[in-house]
Design a protein around this motif. Structure first.
Motif, PDB file in Angstrom:
ATOM      1  N   THR A  54      86.938 -49.555 -40.223  1.00 45.81           N
ATOM      2  CA  THR A  54      87.688 -50.678 -40.777  1.00 45.81           C
ATOM      3  C   THR A  54      88.098 -51.595 -39.636  1.00 45.81           C
ATOM      4  OG1 THR A  54      89.787 -49.497 -40.577  1.00 45.81           O
ATOM      5  CG2 THR A  54      88.563 -49.222 -42.634  1.00 45.81           C
ATOM      6  N   PRO A  55      88.569 -52.814 -39.943  1.00 44.07           N
ATOM      7  CA  PRO A  55      88.955 -53.743 -38.869  1.00 44.07           C
ATOM      8  C   PRO A  55      90.064 -53.229 -37.966  1.00 44.07           C
ATOM      9  CG  PRO A  55      88.653 -54.921 -40.929  1.00 44.07           C
ATOM     10  CD  PRO A  55      88.574 -53.470 -41.261  1.00 44.07           C
ATOM     11  N   THR A  56      90.849 -52.245 -38.424  1.00 51.98           N
ATOM     12  CA  THR A  56      91.950 -51.730 -37.618  1.00 51.98           C
ATOM     13  C   THR A  56      91.546 -50.513 -36.779  1.00 51.98           C
ATOM     14  OG1 THR A  56      92.700 -50.356 -39.460  1.00 51.98           O
ATOM     15  CG2 THR A  56      93.661 -52.558 -39.272  1.00 51.98           C
ATOM     16  N   THR A 102      95.325 -43.097 -32.267  1.00 53.31           N
ATOM     17  CA  THR A 102      95.539 -44.280 -31.436  1.00 53.31           C
ATOM     18  C   THR A 102      95.229 -44.011 -29.976  1.00 53.31           C
ATOM     19  OG1 THR A 102      97.245 -45.012 -32.973  1.00 53.31           O
ATOM     20  CG2 THR A 102      97.228 -46.033 -30.795  1.00 53.31           C
ATOM     21  N   HIS A 143      95.703 -45.219 -43.156  1.00 51.88           N
ATOM     22  CA  HIS A 143      96.536 -45.019 -41.960  1.00 51.88           C
ATOM     23  C   HIS A 143      97.627 -43.957 -42.095  1.00 51.88           C
ATOM     24  CE1 HIS A 143      94.421 -48.578 -40.878  1.00 51.88           C
ATOM     25  NE2 HIS A 143      95.160 -49.390 -41.602  1.00 51.88           N
ATOM     26  N   THR A 185      88.655 -42.255 -38.349  1.00 51.48           N
ATOM     27  CA  THR A 185      90.109 -42.369 -38.231  1.00 51.48           C
ATOM     28  C   THR A 185      90.566 -41.766 -36.915  1.00 51.48           C
ATOM     29  OG1 THR A 185      90.381 -40.268 -39.414  1.00 51.48           O
ATOM     30  CG2 THR A 185      90.476 -42.298 -40.724  1.00 51.48           C
ATOM     31  N   ARG A 207      97.541 -41.721 -39.151  1.00 47.06           N
ATOM     32  CA  ARG A 207      98.023 -42.413 -37.956  1.00 47.06           C
ATOM     33  C   ARG A 207      99.552 -42.461 -37.939  1.00 47.06           C
ATOM     34  NH1 ARG A 207      94.739 -47.616 -36.444  1.00 47.06           N
ATOM     35  NH2 ARG A 207      93.206 -45.927 -36.336  1.00 47.06           N
TER      36      ARG A 207
END
Length: 711
Positions: free
Chosen positions: A217-219, A189, A491, A186, A494
């Motif tokens: 994960t894809p993100t 950004t 998230h 994680t 985030r």
């Protein structure tokens, strides 16, 4: 301290008068009566009283749904003596767990062979896939098949630039080769995982004959990092593998032939659902659960049942019945009267959605409540509700299947979007209610919705609440994201990172409070985030230490110091105490706020930090030096020294009623003297402290004064 500082230190949220508070528009853009003060527990948002962060945190635990055991999931202390959290990192995966996983793991062998060859050569493999598809199990099996002696888990919030530092050097390892797994990285950004990070880690891995698998994960935020896409095997193969591992080939075939298994596999299933269903079939085999119960308890049967309650074709359920069902899902395991009352409130909003011109009332008396509960497979029982005055006996109601509330809310939100405006308006009202139970359940409901539909939950509820002029709504937004994190919504950290540095002061406050709540699980990340927030505030406004946002930072330090992560938090705070003046001020203010808390918030109870010091002395832990160090810094700092003396005075008065507190103070006070001035200040405090009721100084003060001079 000036008046503004003293007032702000008592606040739990920013100034509620900064923006006028308005209700959101009703579902059909037409006026709806508020329904009187009863829908707000008799209190309007503009008249809200400030709430301490400890009390807000306690309410989240006391009133959380039974499916979200906040204390157990988060392992957080809520106002009780802090307990040291294990500090061993990275954690080791037990050999027994690896062997059990290997017995039931299944995947395409050609795919596994290619990944194994890649991992042998590169030492690092990044495995990308959707959540709950078994990619972490695949990562563990890759390491297991490489024959590693030990598998260690790295923290998901590892900063990419510090990845190599998380890998011990070769000379510190007793068993080789070693495997590492970092599940669902994680990274913030602004700090993506880059190839240079992997190259640095690869060098250390080669030195110690080790391997690392990172799952994302894809993100995930990646920059030039090659990944291997993970595709999970069919659910039927996974279920069969689980059953063969526990029952044998022949019995597994019999179980797989059951009609309920076909029903279960007819829909897409996650790996966790498959594993849970395999356990259920095993219980059926052991005659603990009959086949009919297996059918009813399968996710398919539950989904079908919930869907049938809300389909238009099912005319046996009125709109009032469905409003009650939704309210019961929100207040599952709570007072029945509250679910019935607020179900009627929701009914009015749903009626307005169906017909904005509707003037129809609602029946005051209806069918027997026992009949209503039986129809929806719920039960009534006697229980206790937590209140500010102690537990109160109530008549409670709960669904027989604890999975029903989540499935029901998911069905209503995603399957019947026309209900959303009424639900959003209703939850908005609940979040402003004067009853802690109602506010907390509103937050938990939004968390369950966010797990199914995070973008809509953020846009329609969480962000509007977090930017509201109502302190209660802001606290509800914080609670929603805290609960969302605990139920597995992705998230959340985030979101915290984004809010922490945004322009809106209310979002910044919410981010800081969230870091205080979630920090015990990831203390290093929480403290780093708090420092980043402080730097961003002071960069824009040099007077930031005087702002409400920075008072929220102090409150978060207070929360962290009364949590199981307290030892690690204290060590970090002590190490960075003198980095800069704003950080020092916030650290000391938060520390003194923590010092004011007593066990169970009883005014006559033992101070949490003092009891912590006593345990640290007995265990010879680092806190035995860390707590006095922060005390000395507070007494020497002109901005907080007066408050520090007030806290010590309160401790002496408590010690007059508590022998254990007196013993701890006898040990602590001499450690606070580093200069002659310190000795004079403490001596003066003990000689002049008035007893409760204005009598002469307590006898305990004289004994402490004697101990102070003869140490």
């Amino acid at each position: 301290m000036n008046t503004r500082q003293l007032h702000s230190l008592g606040l739990a949220a920013p100034n509620t008068s900064a923006r006028p508070h308005d209700f959101p528009p009703d579902p059909n853009q037409s006026p709806i009566e508020d329904g009187g003060p009863h829908e707000y527990g008799g209190t309007r948002p503009e008249h809200e009283r400030s709430q301490s962060p400890q009390r807000a945190r306690r309410e989240l635990v006391d009133h959380s749904p039974r499916t979200i055991d906040l204390a157990a999931v988060a392992d957080i202390s809520f106002g009780r003596s802090p307990v040291a959290e294990p500090t061993e990192r990275p954690q080791t995966v037990p050999r027994e767990a690896l062997d059990q996983l290997a017995a039931c793991f299944t995947a395409a062998e050609a795919v596994m062979d290619r990944m194994l060859a890649n991992l042998r050569q590169e030492r690092v493999l990044v495995l990308a896939g959707m959540p709950d598809t078994g990619k972490s199990s695949a990562a563990l099996m890759l390491l297991h098949r490489l024959g590693v002696a030990t598998v260690r888990c790295l923290a998901p919030d590892t900063v990419p630039g510090a990845l190599a530092e998380q890998l011990p050097r070769a000379e510190t390892l007793a068993a080789r080769p070693t495997g590492y797994i970092l599940s669902d990285l994680t990274a913030p950004t602004g700090l993506p995982l880059r190839e240079i990070h992997l190259a640095t880690a690869r060098d250390r891995l080669r030195d110690q004959d080790a391997y690392l698998v990172i799952t994302v994960t894809p993100t995930a935020v990646l920059d030039g990092v090659p990944t291997v896409e993970w595709q999970p095997p069919p659910a039927g193969e996974v279920l069969a593998s689980h059953l063969r591992a526990t029952t044998g080939e022949e019995t597994a075939s019999e179980l797989l032939a059951l009609p309920c298994v076909n029903d279960f596999l007819a829909q897409s299933r996650s790996m966790s659902e498959v594993a849970a269903f395999a356990q259920l079939l095993g219980r059926h085999l052991g005659q603990e659960v009959p086949e009919e119960a297996v059918r009813r308890l399968s996710p398919t049967a539950l989904e079908d049942q919930v869907q049938s309650w809300f389909t238009a074709e099912n005319t046996s359920y009125s709109l009032g019945d469905r409003a009650f069902l939704i309210a019961l899902a929100v207040f599952d395991g709570g007072p029945l009267a509250v679910a019935a009352e607020l179900g009627d409130s929701l009914l009015r909003l749903l009626q307005n959605t169906e017909d904005p011109t509707c003037t129809k009332g609602m029946p005051v008396f209806g069918s027997h409540i026992g009949e209503r509960l039986a129809r929806v497979r719920a039960r009534e029982y006697d229980g206790y509700e937590h209140t500010a005055w102690g537990p109160v006996r109530q008549r409670m109601a709960a669904f027989e299947d604890e999975r029903t509330p989540s499935a029901l809310l998911h069905e209503v939100w995603t399957g019947h979007p026309s209900s959303r405006p009424a639900l959003v308006h209703w939850l908005y009202r609940l979040a402003a209610d004067g009853r802690p139970l109602v506010r907390t359940r509103a937050a938990a409901t939004v968390a369950m919705i966010s797990r199914a539909d995070l973008p809509s939950a953020m846009a329609l509820m969480i962000e509007p609440w977090a930017t509201s002029g109502s302190a209660r709504h802001r606290l509800a937004a914080v609670g929603s994201l805290a609960f969302a994190h605990f139920v597995g919504t992705p998230h959340v950290w985030r979101i915290i990172d984004t809010w922490r540095v945004c322009d809106d002061p209310r979002l910044r406050w919410s981010a800081v409070r969230l870091q205080g709540l979630l920090g015990p699980m990831r203390p290093e990340r929480a403290l780093a985030g708090l420092r980043d927030a402080l730097r961003s505030y002071t960069a824009v406004d040099p007077s930031a230490p005087e702002t409400e946002a920075t008072h929220a930072l102090a409150e978060s330090v207070e929360l962290l110091l009364t949590s199981p992560a307290a030892d690690r938090i204290l060590s970090d705070l002590r190490r960075t105490l003198n980095n800069d003046q704003p950080a020092r001020s916030i650290t000391l203010t938060g520390f003194l706020r923590a010092c004011r808390h007593t066990e169970d918030e009883d005014p006559h109870g033992a101070p949490l930090v003092l009891a912590w010091f006593a345990r640290a002395l007995a265990e010879d832990s680092e806190a035995a030096q860390g707590i006095p160090a922060l005390w000395r810094a507070a007494l020497a700092d002109s901005r907080v020294s007066q408050e520090a003396l007030e806290v010590l005075r309160d401790w002496v008065l408590i010690a007059d009623r508590s022998a254990s507190s007196e013993r701890a103070l006898t040990e602590l006070l001499p450690t606070l003297i580093s200069t002659e001035s310190d000795a004079r200040r403490l001596s003066h405090l003990l000689r002049t402290i008035p007893a409760e009721g204005g009598a002469r100084p307590p006898v305990t003060a004289q004994r402490l004064l004697t101990a102070l001079h003869f140490r």
